[in-house]
Design a protein around this motif. Structure first.
Motif, PDB file in Angstrom:
ATOM      1  N   GLN A 130      -2.553   3.809 -10.035  1.00 15.60           N
ATOM      2  CA  GLN A 130      -1.674   2.671  -9.779  1.00 15.60           C
ATOM      3  C   GLN A 130      -0.440   3.127  -9.015  1.00 15.60           C
ATOM      4  O   GLN A 130      -0.235   4.323  -8.831  1.00 15.60           O
ATOM      5  N   LEU A 131       0.371   2.171  -8.564  1.00 16.01           N
ATOM      6  CA  LEU A 131       1.604   2.479  -7.850  1.00 16.01           C
ATOM      7  C   LEU A 131       2.772   1.813  -8.563  1.00 16.01           C
ATOM      8  O   LEU A 131       2.618   0.708  -9.080  1.00 16.01           O
ATOM      9  N   ARG A 132       3.902   2.472  -8.558  1.00 16.00           N
ATOM     10  CA  ARG A 132       5.128   1.853  -9.057  1.00 16.00           C
ATOM     11  C   ARG A 132       6.075   1.735  -7.874  1.00 16.00           C
ATOM     12  O   ARG A 132       6.278   2.686  -7.125  1.00 16.00           O
ATOM     13  N   VAL A 133       6.651   0.553  -7.723  1.00 17.56           N
ATOM     14  CA  VAL A 133       7.588   0.298  -6.629  1.00 17.56           C
ATOM     15  C   VAL A 133       8.947   0.003  -7.244  1.00 17.56           C
ATOM     16  O   VAL A 133       9.070  -0.880  -8.096  1.00 17.56           O
ATOM     17  N   THR A 134       9.968   0.762  -6.828  1.00 14.94           N
ATOM     18  CA  THR A 134      11.333   0.535  -7.309  1.00 14.94           C
ATOM     19  C   THR A 134      12.228   0.197  -6.130  1.00 14.94           C
ATOM     20  O   THR A 134      11.969   0.610  -4.997  1.00 14.94           O
ATOM     21  N   GLY A 135      13.265  -0.548  -6.411  1.00  7.07           N
ATOM     22  CA  GLY A 135      14.205  -0.933  -5.361  1.00  7.07           C
ATOM     23  C   GLY A 135      15.558  -1.251  -5.952  1.00  7.07           C
ATOM     24  O   GLY A 135      15.746  -1.291  -7.166  1.00  7.07           O
ATOM     25  N   LYS A 136      16.528  -1.471  -5.086  1.00  4.27           N
ATOM     26  CA  LYS A 136      17.887  -1.774  -5.535  1.00  4.27           C
ATOM     27  C   LYS A 136      18.002  -3.225  -5.993  1.00  4.27           C
ATOM     28  O   LYS A 136      18.715  -3.530  -6.936  1.00  4.27           O
ATOM     29  N   LYS A 137      17.283  -4.129  -5.293  1.00  2.00           N
ATOM     30  CA  LYS A 137      17.408  -5.557  -5.589  1.00  2.00           C
ATOM     31  C   LYS A 137      16.035  -6.169  -5.875  1.00  2.00           C
ATOM     32  O   LYS A 137      15.031  -5.766  -5.291  1.00  2.00           O
ATOM     33  N   ARG A 138      16.031  -7.154  -6.737  1.00  2.00           N
ATOM     34  CA  ARG A 138      14.783  -7.862  -7.063  1.00  2.00           C
ATOM     35  C   ARG A 138      14.227  -8.586  -5.827  1.00  2.00           C
ATOM     36  O   ARG A 138      13.021  -8.701  -5.677  1.00  2.00           O
ATOM     37  N   ASP A 139      15.111  -9.067  -4.983  1.00  2.00           N
ATOM     38  CA  ASP A 139      14.672  -9.779  -3.780  1.00  2.00           C
ATOM     39  C   ASP A 139      13.837  -8.875  -2.883  1.00  2.00           C
ATOM     40  O   ASP A 139      12.854  -9.319  -2.279  1.00  2.00           O
ATOM     41  N   ASP A 140      14.210  -7.604  -2.785  1.00  2.00           N
ATOM     42  CA  ASP A 140      13.450  -6.650  -1.984  1.00  2.00           C
ATOM     43  C   ASP A 140      12.041  -6.482  -2.546  1.00  2.00           C
ATOM     44  O   ASP A 140      11.065  -6.372  -1.802  1.00  2.00           O
ATOM     45  N   LEU A 141      11.940  -6.462  -3.881  1.00  2.00           N
ATOM     46  CA  LEU A 141      10.619  -6.333  -4.509  1.00  2.00           C
ATOM     47  C   LEU A 141       9.761  -7.562  -4.234  1.00  2.00           C
ATOM     48  O   LEU A 141       8.549  -7.440  -4.016  1.00  2.00           O
ATOM     49  N   GLN A 142      10.382  -8.736  -4.206  1.00  2.00           N
ATOM     50  CA  GLN A 142       9.644  -9.961  -3.875  1.00  2.00           C
ATOM     51  C   GLN A 142       9.098  -9.899  -2.455  1.00  2.00           C
ATOM     52  O   GLN A 142       7.980 -10.323  -2.185  1.00  2.00           O
ATOM     53  N   VAL A 143       9.881  -9.344  -1.549  1.00  2.00           N
ATOM     54  CA  VAL A 143       9.455  -9.188  -0.154  1.00  2.00           C
ATOM     55  C   VAL A 143       8.247  -8.258  -0.078  1.00  2.00           C
ATOM     56  O   VAL A 143       7.282  -8.520   0.648  1.00  2.00           O
ATOM     57  N   VAL A 144       8.273  -7.175  -0.853  1.00  2.00           N
ATOM     58  CA  VAL A 144       7.162  -6.217  -0.866  1.00  2.00           C
ATOM     59  C   VAL A 144       5.892  -6.889  -1.386  1.00  2.00           C
ATOM     60  O   VAL A 144       4.807  -6.719  -0.820  1.00  2.00           O
TER      61      VAL A 144
END
Length: 163
Positions: A130-144
């Motif tokens: 599996q992959l884990r994706v982390t980011g500074k903002k939740r909005d960035d994760l939504q874009v991903v």
């Protein structure tokens, strides 16, 4: 402050739904008129399935019935690995396997896609299958997530542990 927001990209299948689809396909094949007398059977051995029939056409038709039942139960056909019909004596067989997990080559392709086209500050990490994706903002994760839903990696993707 709490840790950065993250989510996991996984490829999992609900085994109970696969069993239900198998049972429905088995029942339909035993009752349908066009399969009578053709010796068409769907068998399960462990995690693998085998379709057996006297003719190649009936074996392929039985595979279509099984696929139809999987789709009705919201199982992606990307997670079904169906072999080619092969002759075994006087019968034809098709071997089926339900695939779970993201293999390393596809995980690398997904990771590369996120790094190349995703927002800055988002970091994918391969963790086994599996992959884990982390980011500074939740909005960035939504874009991903939106970016990955547009792309076809040949694997059924689910997005879990969004926090």
């Amino acid at each position: 402050m709490a840790a950065n927001p993250s989510f996991d990209i996984v490829s999992k299948v609900d085994r109970q739904e696969v069993d239900n689809a198998f049972n429905q396909a088995e029942k339909e094949l035993s009752t349908r008129f066009d399969f009578r007398g053709t010796g068409t059977v769907v068998a399960k051995s462990g995690e693998a399935f085998t379709i057996t029939s006297e003719t190649e056409e009936r074996a392929v038709a039985a595979l279509d019935v099984f696929k139809e039942k999987l789709v009705k139960r919201n199982i992606s056909l990307k997670s079904l690995d169906a072999g080619e019909p092969r002759q075994s004596g006087k019968t034809y067989k098709i071997d089926l396997k339900v695939v779970e997990g993201i293999e390393s080559e596809k995980a690398k392709a997904i990771s590369k896609k996120i790094r190349d086209e995703g927002p800055k500050g988002v970091q994918p990490q391969i963790q086994g299958d599996q992959l884990r994706v982390t980011g500074k903002k939740r909005d960035d994760l939504q874009v991903v997530i939106a970016l990955l839903k547009q792309e076809d990696f040949g694997v059924a993707l689910q997005f879990t542990n969004y926090r």
